[in-house]
Design a protein around this motif. Structure first.
Motif, PDB file in Angstrom:
ATOM      1  N   ASP A  21       8.813  12.318 -39.894  1.00 59.42           N
ATOM      2  CA  ASP A  21       7.567  12.932 -39.432  1.00 59.42           C
ATOM      3  C   ASP A  21       6.358  12.370 -40.194  1.00 59.42           C
ATOM      4  OD1 ASP A  21       8.913  14.471 -37.552  1.00 59.42           O
ATOM      5  OD2 ASP A  21       9.088  16.220 -38.879  1.00 59.42           O
ATOM      6  N   ARG A  22       6.493  12.220 -41.511  1.00 61.91           N
ATOM      7  CA  ARG A  22       5.388  11.676 -42.310  1.00 61.91           C
ATOM      8  C   ARG A  22       5.049  10.252 -41.889  1.00 61.91           C
ATOM      9  NH1 ARG A  22       8.380  13.821 -46.483  1.00 61.91           N
ATOM     10  NH2 ARG A  22       8.969  11.742 -47.250  1.00 61.91           N
ATOM     11  N   LEU A  23       6.069   9.423 -41.750  1.00 57.37           N
ATOM     12  CA  LEU A  23       5.826   8.026 -41.369  1.00 57.37           C
ATOM     13  C   LEU A  23       5.194   7.911 -39.989  1.00 57.37           C
ATOM     14  CD1 LEU A  23       9.062   6.229 -42.679  1.00 57.37           C
ATOM     15  CD2 LEU A  23       6.790   6.254 -43.714  1.00 57.37           C
ATOM     16  N   LEU A  24       5.682   8.725 -39.055  1.00 52.46           N
ATOM     17  CA  LEU A  24       5.146   8.655 -37.688  1.00 52.46           C
ATOM     18  C   LEU A  24       3.736   9.239 -37.591  1.00 52.46           C
ATOM     19  CD1 LEU A  24       8.390   9.420 -35.664  1.00 52.46           C
ATOM     20  CD2 LEU A  24       7.247   7.214 -35.969  1.00 52.46           C
ATOM     21  N   PRO A  30       2.446   3.453 -50.513  1.00 49.57           N
ATOM     22  CA  PRO A  30       1.864   2.142 -50.831  1.00 49.57           C
ATOM     23  C   PRO A  30       2.927   1.046 -50.737  1.00 49.57           C
ATOM     24  CG  PRO A  30       1.264   3.778 -52.492  1.00 49.57           C
ATOM     25  CD  PRO A  30       2.256   4.427 -51.584  1.00 49.57           C
ATOM     26  N   GLY A  31       2.601   0.009 -50.007  1.00 52.24           N
ATOM     27  CA  GLY A  31       3.530  -1.110 -49.830  1.00 52.24           C
ATOM     28  C   GLY A  31       4.600  -0.858 -48.787  1.00 52.24           C
ATOM     29  N   GLY A  32       4.628   0.325 -48.182  1.00 53.63           N
ATOM     30  CA  GLY A  32       5.642   0.639 -47.177  1.00 53.63           C
ATOM     31  C   GLY A  32       5.160   0.364 -45.774  1.00 53.63           C
ATOM     32  N   LYS A  33       6.101   0.282 -44.864  1.00 57.29           N
ATOM     33  CA  LYS A  33       5.801   0.081 -43.445  1.00 57.29           C
ATOM     34  C   LYS A  33       6.415   1.242 -42.678  1.00 57.29           C
ATOM     35  CE  LYS A  33       6.551  -4.889 -43.803  1.00 57.29           C
ATOM     36  NZ  LYS A  33       7.329  -5.985 -43.259  1.00 57.29           N
ATOM     37  N   LYS A  37      13.691   0.797 -43.359  1.00 60.99           N
ATOM     38  CA  LYS A  37      13.805   0.597 -44.804  1.00 60.99           C
ATOM     39  C   LYS A  37      12.957   1.624 -45.551  1.00 60.99           C
ATOM     40  CE  LYS A  37      12.977  -2.868 -48.385  1.00 60.99           C
ATOM     41  NZ  LYS A  37      12.506  -4.225 -48.660  1.00 60.99           N
ATOM     42  N   THR A  38      11.733   1.808 -45.126  1.00 60.80           N
ATOM     43  CA  THR A  38      10.844   2.777 -45.764  1.00 60.80           C
ATOM     44  C   THR A  38      11.329   4.195 -45.505  1.00 60.80           C
ATOM     45  OG1 THR A  38       9.015   1.229 -45.458  1.00 60.80           O
ATOM     46  CG2 THR A  38       8.431   3.500 -45.973  1.00 60.80           C
ATOM     47  N   LEU A  39      11.840   4.441 -44.286  1.00 65.21           N
ATOM     48  CA  LEU A  39      12.377   5.761 -43.969  1.00 65.21           C
ATOM     49  C   LEU A  39      13.495   6.127 -44.944  1.00 65.21           C
ATOM     50  CD1 LEU A  39      12.595   8.245 -42.060  1.00 65.21           C
ATOM     51  CD2 LEU A  39      14.198   6.888 -40.700  1.00 65.21           C
ATOM     52  N   ALA A  40      14.420   5.228 -45.151  1.00 62.59           N
ATOM     53  CA  ALA A  40      15.539   5.495 -46.058  1.00 62.59           C
ATOM     54  C   ALA A  40      15.033   5.712 -47.481  1.00 62.59           C
ATOM     55  CB  ALA A  40      16.533   4.342 -46.013  1.00 62.59           C
ATOM     56  N   ALA A  41      14.100   4.883 -47.923  1.00 62.78           N
ATOM     57  CA  ALA A  41      13.572   5.017 -49.282  1.00 62.78           C
ATOM     58  C   ALA A  41      12.840   6.338 -49.461  1.00 62.78           C
ATOM     59  CB  ALA A  41      12.641   3.849 -49.593  1.00 62.78           C
ATOM     60  N   GLU A  42      12.070   6.740 -48.470  1.00 58.41           N
ATOM     61  CA  GLU A  42      11.324   7.999 -48.554  1.00 58.41           C
ATOM     62  C   GLU A  42      12.250   9.213 -48.555  1.00 58.41           C
ATOM     63  OE1 GLU A  42       7.658   8.868 -48.555  1.00 58.41           O
ATOM     64  OE2 GLU A  42       8.083   7.031 -49.676  1.00 58.41           O
ATOM     65  N   GLY A  83       0.002   3.833 -27.113  1.00 58.73           N
ATOM     66  CA  GLY A  83      -1.178   3.192 -27.672  1.00 58.73           C
ATOM     67  C   GLY A  83      -1.484   3.616 -29.093  1.00 58.73           C
ATOM     68  N   THR A  84      -0.623   4.398 -29.696  1.00 53.63           N
ATOM     69  CA  THR A  84      -0.811   4.832 -31.073  1.00 53.63           C
ATOM     70  C   THR A  84       0.099   4.001 -31.968  1.00 53.63           C
ATOM     71  OG1 THR A  84      -1.180   7.080 -30.300  1.00 53.63           O
ATOM     72  CG2 THR A  84      -0.706   6.814 -32.627  1.00 53.63           C
ATOM     73  N   VAL A  85      -0.476   3.492 -33.017  1.00 55.00           N
ATOM     74  CA  VAL A  85       0.322   2.717 -33.971  1.00 55.00           C
ATOM     75  C   VAL A  85       0.221   3.431 -35.309  1.00 55.00           C
ATOM     76  CG1 VAL A  85       0.657   0.466 -35.051  1.00 55.00           C
ATOM     77  CG2 VAL A  85      -0.206   0.599 -32.729  1.00 55.00           C
ATOM     78  N   PRO A  86       1.316   4.067 -35.744  1.00 55.52           N
ATOM     79  CA  PRO A  86       1.249   4.819 -36.990  1.00 55.52           C
ATOM     80  C   PRO A  86       1.103   3.949 -38.234  1.00 55.52           C
ATOM     81  CG  PRO A  86       3.479   4.891 -36.093  1.00 55.52           C
ATOM     82  CD  PRO A  86       2.613   4.186 -35.093  1.00 55.52           C
ATOM     83  N   ASP A  87       1.464   2.696 -38.136  1.00 52.04           N
ATOM     84  CA  ASP A  87       1.377   1.794 -39.283  1.00 52.04           C
ATOM     85  C   ASP A  87       0.039   1.059 -39.207  1.00 52.04           C
ATOM     86  OD1 ASP A  87       1.689  -0.048 -41.295  1.00 52.04           O
ATOM     87  OD2 ASP A  87       3.683  -0.699 -40.671  1.00 52.04           O
TER      88      ASP A  87
END
Length: 171
Positions: A21-24, A30-33, A37-42, A83-87
């Motif tokens: 939810d946070r990523l989306l 910082p430094g994450g996409k 990979k970032t999902l697992a780390a978070e 049309g939304t890009v969360p990154d």
């Protein structure tokens, strides 16, 4: 590696959903996409838990959290299709790609225009040179026939006043 308890599995799934939810929403570390990979780390789980596993006999089975990885990919694609890009970095990359394509087109158009102008310049210089040669030829022809010049001849030279440019002159 030993098996995990149902309590640990439930806690990991909750952590994965919260991180998803946070990523989306665009809350990237910082430094994450916005990726697995970032999902697992978070979420604090290993990334391999998000992918299918191979048994010793070569058959594949789903990873323990593969269904969440597929849900994440589905939700991310739905946002991108809307049309939304969360990154923000991905959005910036897309913007830069578009700008780069536009600039390449402008450079190509300008190169074509420069080529046309160079050809026109060459043609104009050739015509000027040809006209200059024709004028010199006519002057030589006139100088060789003294009977055509002078006050009695067919062509008379008119004196030009000193210091005053003739009418229509650019000088």
């Amino acid at each position: 590696m030993g098996r995990i308890t149902e309590e640990t599995r439930a806690r990991n799934e909750d952590a994965l959903r919260a991180a998803m939810d946070r990523l989306l929403r665009g809350e990237l570390p910082p430094g994450g996409k916005c990726d697995l990979k970032t999902l697992a780390a978070e979420a604090g789980v290993t990334r391999t838990a998000l992918y299918p596993k191979k048994d010793r006999d070569g058959t594949t089975r789903p990873g323990p959290y593969q269904h969440l990885a597929e849900e994440f990919e589905r939700r991310l694609k739905a946002l991108q299709d809307a049309g939304t890009v969360p990154d923000p970095r991905a959005a910036q990359i897309e913007r830069l790609k578009t700008t780069n394509a536009e600039l390449k087109k402008r450079v190509t158009d300008r190169d074509a225009e420069i080529e046309k102008l160079t050809e026109f310049k060459q043609l104009a210089l050739s015509r000027i040179a040809a006209q200059h040669l024709e004028i010199e030829r006519l002057r030589e022809e006139l100088a060789e026939q003294p009977e055509l010049t002078g006050p009695v001849g067919i062509v008379a030279s008119l004196p030009t006043p000193r210091g005053i440019a003739p009418h229509g002159s650019c000088s």
